[in-house]
Design a protein around this motif. Structure first.
Motif, PDB file in Angstrom:
ATOM      1  N   UNK A  25       0.834  -1.203   0.000  1.00 14.48           N
ATOM      2  CA  UNK A  25       0.000   0.000   0.000  1.00 14.48           C
ATOM      3  C   UNK A  25       0.869   1.254   0.000  1.00 14.48           C
ATOM      4  N   UNK A  26       1.901   1.275   0.824  1.00 18.40           N
ATOM      5  CA  UNK A  26       2.779   2.433   0.902  1.00 18.40           C
ATOM      6  C   UNK A  26       3.560   2.613  -0.396  1.00 18.40           C
ATOM      7  N   UNK A  27       4.020   1.520  -0.966  1.00 22.27           N
ATOM      8  CA  UNK A  27       4.813   1.580  -2.202  1.00 22.27           C
ATOM      9  C   UNK A  27       3.963   2.050  -3.379  1.00 22.27           C
ATOM     10  N   UNK A  28       2.731   1.582  -3.480  1.00 16.43           N
ATOM     11  CA  UNK A  28       1.826   1.980  -4.582  1.00 16.43           C
ATOM     12  C   UNK A  28       1.437   3.446  -4.509  1.00 16.43           C
ATOM     13  N   UNK A  29       1.450   4.004  -3.322  1.00 20.37           N
ATOM     14  CA  UNK A  29       0.956   5.362  -3.101  1.00 20.37           C
ATOM     15  C   UNK A  29       1.923   6.401  -3.647  1.00 20.37           C
ATOM     16  N   UNK A  30       1.499   7.107  -4.699  1.00 18.34           N
ATOM     17  CA  UNK A  30       2.294   8.198  -5.263  1.00 18.34           C
ATOM     18  C   UNK A  30       1.347   9.336  -5.636  1.00 18.34           C
ATOM     19  N   UNK A  31       1.251  10.342  -4.770  1.00 13.87           N
ATOM     20  CA  UNK A  31       0.279  11.408  -5.018  1.00 13.87           C
ATOM     21  C   UNK A  31       0.554  12.210  -6.289  1.00 13.87           C
ATOM     22  N   UNK A  32       1.792  12.220  -6.754  1.00 18.29           N
ATOM     23  CA  UNK A  32       2.097  12.962  -7.981  1.00 18.29           C
ATOM     24  C   UNK A  32       1.621  12.226  -9.224  1.00 18.29           C
ATOM     25  N   UNK A  34      -1.269  10.258  -9.027  1.00 15.79           N
ATOM     26  CA  UNK A  34      -2.673   9.936  -8.751  1.00 15.79           C
ATOM     27  C   UNK A  34      -3.549  11.146  -9.049  1.00 15.79           C
ATOM     28  N   UNK A  35      -4.819  10.878  -9.254  1.00 14.15           N
ATOM     29  CA  UNK A  35      -5.806  11.939  -9.377  1.00 14.15           C
ATOM     30  C   UNK A  35      -6.511  12.048  -8.034  1.00 14.15           C
ATOM     31  N   UNK A  36      -6.416  13.222  -7.411  1.00 16.97           N
ATOM     32  CA  UNK A  36      -7.023  13.453  -6.099  1.00 16.97           C
ATOM     33  C   UNK A  36      -7.937  14.664  -6.202  1.00 16.97           C
ATOM     34  N   UNK A  37      -9.196  14.458  -5.825  1.00 13.26           N
ATOM     35  CA  UNK A  37     -10.164  15.551  -5.784  1.00 13.26           C
ATOM     36  C   UNK A  37     -10.753  15.608  -4.385  1.00 13.26           C
ATOM     37  N   UNK A  47      -7.916   8.264  -7.448  1.00 16.45           N
ATOM     38  CA  UNK A  47      -7.692   7.282  -8.504  1.00 16.45           C
ATOM     39  C   UNK A  47      -6.187   7.108  -8.648  1.00 16.45           C
ATOM     40  N   UNK A  48      -5.727   5.893  -8.426  1.00 19.00           N
ATOM     41  CA  UNK A  48      -4.295   5.606  -8.559  1.00 19.00           C
ATOM     42  C   UNK A  48      -3.939   5.373 -10.019  1.00 19.00           C
ATOM     43  N   UNK A  49      -2.699   5.616 -10.349  1.00 19.13           N
ATOM     44  CA  UNK A  49      -2.240   5.447 -11.726  1.00 19.13           C
ATOM     45  C   UNK A  49      -2.470   4.014 -12.217  1.00 19.13           C
ATOM     46  N   UNK A  87      -1.773   7.368  -0.196  1.00 18.51           N
ATOM     47  CA  UNK A  87      -1.586   8.430  -1.193  1.00 18.51           C
ATOM     48  C   UNK A  87      -1.977   9.774  -0.592  1.00 18.51           C
ATOM     49  N   UNK A  88      -3.091   9.802   0.121  1.00 24.18           N
ATOM     50  CA  UNK A  88      -3.528  11.054   0.748  1.00 24.18           C
ATOM     51  C   UNK A  88      -2.552  11.506   1.824  1.00 24.18           C
ATOM     52  N   UNK A  89      -2.020  10.568   2.595  1.00 22.96           N
ATOM     53  CA  UNK A  89      -1.051  10.932   3.642  1.00 22.96           C
ATOM     54  C   UNK A  89       0.199  11.539   3.017  1.00 22.96           C
ATOM     55  N   UNK A  90       0.692  10.935   1.954  1.00 19.78           N
ATOM     56  CA  UNK A  90       1.866  11.481   1.271  1.00 19.78           C
ATOM     57  C   UNK A  90       1.550  12.837   0.652  1.00 19.78           C
ATOM     58  N   UNK A  91       0.347  12.981   0.094  1.00 20.26           N
ATOM     59  CA  UNK A  91      -0.058  14.257  -0.489  1.00 20.26           C
ATOM     60  C   UNK A  91      -0.121  15.344   0.583  1.00 20.26           C
ATOM     61  N   UNK A  92      -0.576  14.995   1.787  1.00 23.11           N
ATOM     62  CA  UNK A  92      -0.612  15.943   2.892  1.00 23.11           C
ATOM     63  C   UNK A  92       0.806  16.366   3.260  1.00 23.11           C
TER      64      UNK A  92
END
Length: 143
Positions: A25-32, A34-37, A47-49, A87-92
């Protein structure tokens, strides 16, 4: 509407354990990538890549501790946060989103549940709806 079998309160989310364990989960998470609204105070569409579906998440902070939930099967069936919440945590952390503080009130819990599409029994507005129905039925009876 929701993947949850039954409503639950916002759950504490341990992102440090995910990071230190270098989980999938941590490895897949890339906010750059991903589409985050954001919507509402706690709601996010993510939405993950490498994913095809939009997932509805809620993430908030209570006493410097993250509380979250997601409508995906990863959140429902696995321990720890899903890739959407990571993803949201990394985006924060990167300043791409701003996670709002929650005071743990029933109204905040209600808003977090609705962000992921959950419906709850005894919602705060149920009483008002029931009173309105009763009033309408009473008025029909008088007519």
């Amino acid at each position: 509407m929701s993947a949850f079998p039954e409503p639950t309160d916002g759950e504490s989310v341990d992102f440090l354990e995910e990071r230190d364990g270098d989980t999938e989960s941590w490895t897949r998470a890339d906010p750059r990538e991903a589409l985050i609204e954001s919507f509402g105070r706690f709601g996010y569409k993510v939405t993950l890549r490498d994913g095809e579906d939009v997932h509805y998440c809620a993430l908030g902070l209570e006493d410097d501790e993250y509380l979250g939930r997601c409508d995906c099967k990863g959140w429902q069936y696995h321990d720890g946060p899903c890739a959407h919440l990571c993803t949201l945590r990394k985006a924060d952390f990167l300043g791409l989103v701003s996670v709002e503080a929650t005071n743990g009130s029933p109204a905040d819990e209600h808003e977090m549940c609705h962000a992921t599409g959950e419906t709850l029994e005894g919602e705060p507005h149920d009483t008002a709806i029931e009173q309105t129905r009763d009033y309408e039925q009473e008025m029909e009876g008088r007519a």
